[in-house]
Write a protein that holds these residues in place. Structure first.
Motif, short mmCIF file in Angstrom:
data_model
loop_
_atom_site.label_atom_id
_atom_site.label_comp_id
_atom_site.label_asym_id
_atom_site.label_seq_id
_atom_site.Cartn_x
_atom_site.Cartn_y
_atom_site.Cartn_z
N ALA A 227 -32.63 69.08 59.08
CA ALA A 227 -33.56 70.09 58.57
C ALA A 227 -34.04 69.74 57.17
CB ALA A 227 -32.90 71.47 58.58
N GLU A 228 -33.14 69.22 56.34
CA GLU A 228 -33.54 68.81 54.99
C GLU A 228 -34.48 67.61 55.04
OE1 GLU A 228 -29.62 70.23 52.45
OE2 GLU A 228 -29.56 68.33 53.56
N ARG A 229 -34.18 66.66 55.90
CA ARG A 229 -35.07 65.51 56.03
C ARG A 229 -36.46 65.94 56.49
NH1 ARG A 229 -32.28 60.54 57.32
NH2 ARG A 229 -34.32 59.70 57.90
N GLU A 230 -36.51 66.94 57.39
CA GLU A 230 -37.79 67.40 57.93
C GLU A 230 -38.63 68.08 56.84
OE1 GLU A 230 -40.58 70.28 59.71
OE2 GLU A 230 -38.67 70.82 58.77
N VAL A 231 -38.00 68.92 56.02
CA VAL A 231 -38.73 69.57 54.93
C VAL A 231 -39.21 68.53 53.92
CG1 VAL A 231 -38.56 71.17 52.99
CG2 VAL A 231 -37.62 71.80 55.22
N ALA A 232 -38.35 67.55 53.63
CA ALA A 232 -38.74 66.50 52.70
C ALA A 232 -39.96 65.74 53.22
CB ALA A 232 -37.58 65.54 52.46
N GLU A 233 -39.96 65.40 54.48
CA GLU A 233 -41.09 64.67 55.07
C GLU A 233 -42.37 65.50 55.01
OE1 GLU A 233 -39.75 63.65 58.95
OE2 GLU A 233 -38.28 62.17 58.23
N ARG A 234 -42.25 66.79 55.28
CA ARG A 234 -43.43 67.66 55.23
C ARG A 234 -43.98 67.75 53.80
NH1 ARG A 234 -41.37 73.12 57.33
NH2 ARG A 234 -43.39 73.80 56.50
N ALA A 235 -43.08 67.84 52.82
CA ALA A 235 -43.53 67.91 51.43
C ALA A 235 -44.21 66.61 51.02
CB ALA A 235 -42.34 68.20 50.51
#
Length: 293
Positions: A227-235
Motif C-alpha cells: 500500500a505504501e509503495r502504491e501511494v508513493a508511485e501515485r505521488a
C-alpha cells in the motif's frame, strides 16, 4: 570521454564542507569508479559550476533562510540534479495542495500566509511549521486548547517574517509505527524505481516550542508495504515533467487514522537518502549517475 574524465560536484553548505556523513558512501562509490568528486557549497562565490559534468544537490540545508536566492542559484547551474524547476516547485510545501487535488492522500494541511487570519482548532495535537523548511527547523507540536496561545504565536512569528505557515494534525502513528520513507533512484533504463526503504522515529518529542535537532533522526531499515509503495508511485506520477529526469526521490508516508498510508512530504530537492542504512544503495546511485554521464 572515459569515466576518469568526468567531474561531479556534490552540493553542500558552509556548515558541512565535507558533506553530511550519509553522503560519504556516494562520494566514495563515485571515486571508486574513477569519477572526480568535489564537495562544493551552493553559495561558494568562486565555484565554477559549468566545469562539472553533473551537479548533484545533497546537503545545502542552510538555504531555507535564503530561499529565493537558492532558487535563483539553481536556475543558473547547468546539469543540475534534480533540475532547477523541480527545486523551485518542491522547496515550497504548498505543492501538497497540487498533490491533494490530484487525489493523493496527504495529511490535511492548512496554509496561512502573511496577512491571513488563523483560528486555532478547538482541540487535539497539531504541528506548526513553515512551508519552506528542512530538517524540522522552526517546527513544533502543540496540544490544544491548552497551548493555543503558543501555536498562535508560532504562526504569527512565521507570517510576520513574510513566511507561509502550515498547520497539520499530529498523527499518533508517528509515535508507534513511525514514518516510512520510500527511496527511489533510476534503474538501468533511466526510469525511477524503488531502491530501499527506512523507518523514521518521532522528532517532535520535547515540550511545545522546544527547538528540534535537525541532524538527529532515529533511522532503521524498513520494507515498505504494498500500500505504501502504491501511494508513493501515485505521488511520483504527479511530478511536473515526469520522473525520468530525476536522479532521486523520497516519499515520506505515515499511517492515517484508518491505517491507510498518507503522504507527509515528497522530497525531491535535498533529502537525506539514508545511504548508510541501506547496503548497496550508494552504489546503485553512483551507477545511475555514471549512466547519465
Amino acid at each position: 570521454m572515459t569515466i576518469r574524465d568526468f567531474r561531479v560536484a556534490l552540493v553542500t553548505s558552509a556548515d558541512m564542507p565535507d558533506l553530511w556523513d550519509d553522503d560519504h558512501p556516494l562520494r566514495d562509490a563515485l571515486r571508486e569508479r574513477g569519477v572526480a568528486v568535489d564537495a562544493v557549497r551552493w553559495d561558494d562565490p568562486v565555484a565554477d559550476w559549468a566545469a562539472y559534468d553533473m551537479v548533484v544537490l545533497r546537503s545545502p540545508w542552510d538555504y531555507t533562510a535564503r530561499h529565493d536566492e537558492f532558487v535563483d542559484w539553481a536556475g543558473s547551474v547547468p546539469r543540475l540534479a534534480n533540475p532547477a524547476d523541480i527545486v523551485a516547485w518542491n522547496t515550497d510545501k504548498r505543492y501538497l495542495s497540487e498533490l491533494e487535488a490530484a487525489g493523493i492522500p496527504i495529511i490535511p494541511t492548512t496554509f496561512v500566509g502573511p496577512g491571513d487570519a488563523w483560528t486555532p482548532p478547538a482541540e487535539g495535537q497539531w504541528v506548526v511549521k513553515p512551508a519552506v523548511s528542512a530538517g524540522s527547523r522552526d517546527t513544533a507540536r502543540y496540544t490544544l486548547p491548552g497551548q493555543a496561545d503558543l501555536a498562535t504565536a508560532h504562526v504569527e512569528r512565521l507570517t510576520t517574517a513574510g513566511r507561509t505557515a502550515m498547520i497539520q494534525p499530529y498523527l499518533s502513528a508517528v509515535d508507534t509505527a513511525g514514518e516510512t520513507a520510500v527511496l527511489c533512484t533510476p534503474d538501468g533504463t533511466g526510469e525511477l524505481t524503488f531502491s530501499h526503504g527506512i523507518r523514521k522515529g518521532p522528532m517532535l518529542t520535547g515540550p511545545a516550542g522546544e527547538p528540534v535537532d535537525p541532524y538527529f533522526e532515529e533511522i532503521s531499515p524498513r520494507q515498505p508495504s504494498p500500500a505504501e509503495r502504491e501511494v508513493a508511485e501515485r505521488a511520483l506520477a504527479v511530478i511536473p515533467g515526469g520522473t525520468k529526469r530525476l536522479l532521486y526521490a523520497r516519499v515520506d508516508l505515515i499511517p492515517g487514522p484508518d491505517g491507510a498510508p498518507m503522504l507527509i512530504e515528497l522530497e525531491l530537492t535535498e533529502p537525506s537518502l539514508f545511504l548508510l542504512t541501506a547496503p548497496g544503495s550508494a552504489e546503485r546511485l553512483a551507477d545511475a549517475i555514471i549512466a547519465r554521464l
